[in-house]
Design a protein around this motif. Structure first.
Motif: not given
Length: 97
Positions: A51-53, A61-62, A70-71
């Motif tokens: 889900g995070s990805d 992106p990147g 952190a994200f």
């Protein structure tokens, strides 16, 4: 007026004990997923990572390294806030009946 008193203060909605518990549970699921051999126990942690990805690759992106970490922590916090809100709602409905 009684309905307003049933709601937790705004600060508890984002930093209450339910949020802390949900965050620790989510982080624990992610941490334990690669360590266990039973695939059924790996699924919740895997779903949190995927889900995070999905969100990260769509919006940023990147992203890699410390920024990705952190994200991911912010994502787990957002999941914890939603889960804690659902828990509070279910608990308040259960006490009313």
């Amino acid at each position: 007026m009684a309905a307003a008193n049933d709601r937790p203060p705004a600060r508890d909605q984002f930093a209450g004990p339910e949020v802390l518990g949900a965050f620790l549970l989510a982080a624990g699921l992610v941490a334990v997923a690669p360590l266990v051999d039973a695939q059924l126990l790996q699924v919740p942690g895997y779903l949190l990572v995927v889900g995070s990805d999905l969100i990260q690759h769509s919006l940023l992106p990147g992203l890699s390294g410390l920024a990705y970490s952190a994200f991911f922590a912010a994502y787990l916090y957002a999941v914890a806030v939603v889960a804690a809100g659902l828990y509070r709602r279910a608990r308040s409905l259960r006490t009313r009946t």
